[in-house]
Design an enzyme around this catalytic site. Structure first.
Site, PDB file in Angstrom:
ATOM      1  NE  ARG A  35     -17.064 -30.420  24.231  1.00 46.92           N
ATOM      2  CZ  ARG A  35     -16.233 -30.612  23.196  1.00 46.92           C
ATOM      3  NH1 ARG A  35     -16.412 -31.635  22.388  1.00 46.92           N
ATOM      4  NH2 ARG A  35     -15.211 -29.787  22.984  1.00 46.92           N
ATOM      5  CG  HIS A  93     -14.201 -36.914  23.079  1.00 43.90           C
ATOM      6  ND1 HIS A  93     -14.703 -36.048  24.009  1.00 43.90           N
ATOM      7  CD2 HIS A  93     -13.979 -36.149  21.983  1.00 43.90           C
ATOM      8  CE1 HIS A  93     -14.774 -34.817  23.513  1.00 43.90           C
ATOM      9  NE2 HIS A  93     -14.332 -34.866  22.266  1.00 43.90           N
TER      10      HIS A  93
HETATM   11  P1  NAP Z   1     -19.113 -24.120  14.639  1.00 42.86           P
HETATM   12  O1  NAP Z   1     -18.407 -23.932  13.346  1.00 42.86           O
HETATM   13  O2  NAP Z   1     -19.049 -23.046  15.651  1.00 42.86           O
HETATM   14  O3  NAP Z   1     -20.646 -24.441  14.296  1.00 42.86           O
HETATM   15  C1  NAP Z   1     -21.632 -24.467  15.266  1.00 42.86           C
HETATM   16  C2  NAP Z   1     -22.991 -24.590  14.583  1.00 42.86           C
HETATM   17  O4  NAP Z   1     -23.989 -24.765  15.585  1.00 42.86           O
HETATM   18  C3  NAP Z   1     -23.382 -23.346  13.777  1.00 42.86           C
HETATM   19  O5  NAP Z   1     -24.044 -23.711  12.587  1.00 42.86           O
HETATM   20  C4  NAP Z   1     -24.367 -22.641  14.728  1.00 42.86           C
HETATM   21  O6  NAP Z   1     -25.338 -21.838  14.071  1.00 42.86           O
HETATM   22  C5  NAP Z   1     -25.036 -23.812  15.375  1.00 42.86           C
HETATM   23  N1  NAP Z   1     -25.654 -23.416  16.649  1.00 42.86           N
HETATM   24  C6  NAP Z   1     -25.058 -22.900  17.755  1.00 42.86           C
HETATM   25  N2  NAP Z   1     -25.962 -22.637  18.718  1.00 42.86           N
HETATM   26  C7  NAP Z   1     -27.170 -22.982  18.199  1.00 42.86           C
HETATM   27  C8  NAP Z   1     -28.497 -22.932  18.681  1.00 42.86           C
HETATM   28  N3  NAP Z   1     -28.781 -22.471  19.912  1.00 42.86           N
HETATM   29  N4  NAP Z   1     -29.486 -23.366  17.892  1.00 42.86           N
HETATM   30  C9  NAP Z   1     -29.232 -23.816  16.636  1.00 42.86           C
HETATM   31  N5  NAP Z   1     -27.970 -23.884  16.098  1.00 42.86           N
HETATM   32  C10 NAP Z   1     -26.973 -23.471  16.878  1.00 42.86           C
HETATM   33  O7  NAP Z   1     -18.583 -25.441  15.362  1.00 42.86           O
HETATM   34  P2  NAP Z   1     -17.852 -26.716  14.732  1.00 42.86           P
HETATM   35  O8  NAP Z   1     -16.410 -26.423  14.482  1.00 42.86           O
HETATM   36  O9  NAP Z   1     -18.677 -27.211  13.603  1.00 42.86           O
HETATM   37  O10 NAP Z   1     -17.925 -27.724  15.974  1.00 42.86           O
HETATM   38  C11 NAP Z   1     -19.151 -28.091  16.565  1.00 42.86           C
HETATM   39  C12 NAP Z   1     -18.932 -28.828  17.876  1.00 42.86           C
HETATM   40  O11 NAP Z   1     -18.446 -30.140  17.637  1.00 42.86           O
HETATM   41  C13 NAP Z   1     -17.866 -28.226  18.795  1.00 42.86           C
HETATM   42  O12 NAP Z   1     -18.370 -27.132  19.517  1.00 42.86           O
HETATM   43  C14 NAP Z   1     -17.512 -29.393  19.693  1.00 42.86           C
HETATM   44  O13 NAP Z   1     -18.340 -29.408  20.835  1.00 42.86           O
HETATM   45  C15 NAP Z   1     -17.829 -30.615  18.834  1.00 42.86           C
HETATM   46  N6  NAP Z   1     -16.621 -31.371  18.467  1.00 42.86           N
HETATM   47  C16 NAP Z   1     -16.531 -32.683  18.853  1.00 42.86           C
HETATM   48  C17 NAP Z   1     -15.412 -33.412  18.491  1.00 42.86           C
HETATM   49  C18 NAP Z   1     -15.298 -34.861  18.857  1.00 42.86           C
HETATM   50  O14 NAP Z   1     -14.239 -35.471  18.644  1.00 42.86           O
HETATM   51  N7  NAP Z   1     -16.320 -35.493  19.359  1.00 42.86           N
HETATM   52  C19 NAP Z   1     -14.382 -32.817  17.762  1.00 42.86           C
HETATM   53  C20 NAP Z   1     -14.510 -31.494  17.398  1.00 42.86           C
HETATM   54  C21 NAP Z   1     -15.650 -30.764  17.763  1.00 42.86           C
HETATM   55  P3  NAP Z   1     -24.922 -20.520  13.222  1.00 42.86           P
HETATM   56  O15 NAP Z   1     -24.238 -21.084  11.985  1.00 42.86           O
HETATM   57  O16 NAP Z   1     -26.180 -19.864  12.918  1.00 42.86           O
HETATM   58  O17 NAP Z   1     -23.972 -19.754  14.098  1.00 42.86           O
HETATM   59  C1  GLV Z   2     -13.009 -31.967  20.597  1.00 42.53           C
HETATM   60  O1  GLV Z   2     -13.928 -32.452  21.171  1.00 42.53           O
HETATM   61  C2  GLV Z   2     -12.949 -30.603  20.173  1.00 42.53           C
HETATM   62  O2  GLV Z   2     -13.791 -29.798  20.604  1.00 42.53           O
HETATM   63  O3  GLV Z   2     -12.041 -30.268  19.404  1.00 42.53           O
END
Ligand code: NAP
Ligand code: GLV
Length: 315
Positions: A227, A275
């Site tokens: 983000r 994005h």
């Molecule tokens: P997820 O499965 O919820 O993983 C989040 C990770 O971040 C987990 O490993 C978590 O640790 C860690 N985390 C959270 N808070 C933290 C902190 N304070 N300090 C250290 N580590 C922390 O999420 P995801 O599905 O991988 O997605 C991640 C993010 O990518 C989304 O939230 C979104 O903002 C972004 N995204 C962007 C796009 C794009 O097109 N640009 C698309 C999809 C998603 P734990 O494992 O210990 O809980």
């Molecule tokens: C895109 O940014 C998502 O969070 O799926």
């Protein structure tokens, strides 16, 4: 089962058709997020949303769950949600392979200096460059969730040394894992290319700032695919312009679309994309949401579903 679909910035008709086809018994209704009033909106059992207005949430009193058609729930977490109603986000649904592809592309493009080769070729120069040592090109991934883990695995396939950082401790094959605030400094100081795949929460907002980015190895590089509010824009520019950082690839911004007057635009060391690093794939997402709705209606426990958001942690 009654489903209300309320999504901003989304072409919504195909979602309605897809959900109707996947759940023939369901009544699936469209709620226009730009509607002047939500008084006449019918009550639903489930909401399928992307960045809905507070007024839509307030119009619903019988929700059993809210399904977010993205991985990040930061926009939903800004709203006042009804107590006790679970939020379910997309769990991969075809995003992790896109993210792995995007991040590997950005790392390889930087490591192999494709930009310089491209401009040499355009100007008719045949230049050999001294290549960087792969062993010095440590890639550190912040966030080891669904997307971060897949990105780490993909990077390791190219033999980059891969580090990961998460809130809770992890053990991942081929990845040196760090966790919590105790492990953050060591993670940063060992990292050359920093990839952000954290959720946006009060703890992670502005996490890439002057203090943290200056701890990266000299010649560091930033890839932000999470983000825009994870990054302090001015601090990144200062560190690139001072030469401490080599550049950045950015897919997400504080304001989207990125205003054309923003200093990131046309900066020679910053690569921008709109994005798109991991798009929501409609068919995969509808299949995932419909599968979860069927399971819930058949009496499955919420805890058996992947992607249920921990509302206290905010992700
Ligand atoms: P997820 O499965 O919820 O993983 C989040 C990770 O971040 C987990 O490993 C978590 O640790 C860690 N985390 C959270 N808070 C933290 C902190 N304070 N300090 C250290 N580590 C922390 O999420 P995801 O599905 O991988 O997605 C991640 C993010 O990518 C989304 O939230 C979104 O903002 C972004 N995204 C962007 C796009 C794009 O097109 N640009 C698309 C999809 C998603 P734990 O494992 O210990 O809980
Ligand atoms: C895109 O940014 C998502 O969070 O799926």
């Amino acid at each position: 089962m009654r489903i209300a679909v309320c999504c901003t910035n989304t072409k919504v008709e195909p979602w309605l058709e897809g959900l109707r086809a996947a759940l023939p018994g369901a009544v699936v209704s469209l709620v226009d997020p730009a509607s002047a009033g939500f008084d006449a909106v019918a009550e639903a059992d489930y909401a399928v949303v992307w960045s809905p207005p507070q007024a839509f949430i307030d119009s619903q009193h019988s929700l059993k769950a809210i399904f977010n058609i993205g991985a990040g729930v930061d926009a939903l977490m800004q709203l006042k949600l009804p107590k006790g109603v679970p939020v379910v986000r997309l769990d991969d649904a075809g995003m992790s392979v896109q993210m792995a592809e995007y991040v590997c592309h950005a790392v390889i493009r930087h490591f192999r200096e494709f930009d310089s080769h491209e401009s040499d070729a355009a100007e008719g120069r045949w230049t050999y460059r001294k290549s960087s040592r792969r062993a010095d090109f440590t890639v550190g991934v912040m966030g080891l969730g669904v997307l971060g883990r897949r990105v780490c695995q993909a990077l390791a396939q190219f033999d980059y040394p891969v580090l990961g950082w998460s809130r809770s401790p992890k053990v991942l094959d081929g990845v040196q894992c760090f966790s919590g605030s105790a492990g953050f400094q060591d993670f940063l100081s060992s990292t050359r290319v920093l990839v952000c795949l954290l959720p946006l929460t009060p703890e992670t907002e502005d996490i890439m700032c002057r203090d943290t980015l200056s701890q990266l190895q000299p010649g560091g590089y930033v890839i932000n695919v999470a983000r825009g509010r994870h990054l302090v824009d001015e601090d990144l520019l200062t560190l690139i312009d001072s030469g401490h950082l080599a550049g950045a690839t950015l897919d997400v911004f504080r304001t989207e679309p990125l205003p054309v007057t923003h200093p990131f635009c046309r900066h020679p060391k910053i690569t921008l994309t709109p994005h798109m690093s991991a798009r929501t794939l409609r068919d995969d997402s509808i299949a995932q949401i419909a599968g979860k709705l069927r399971a819930l209606e058949a009496g499955a426990a919420l805890s058996s579903l992947a992607g249920v958001v921990n509302l206290n942690q905010g992700y």
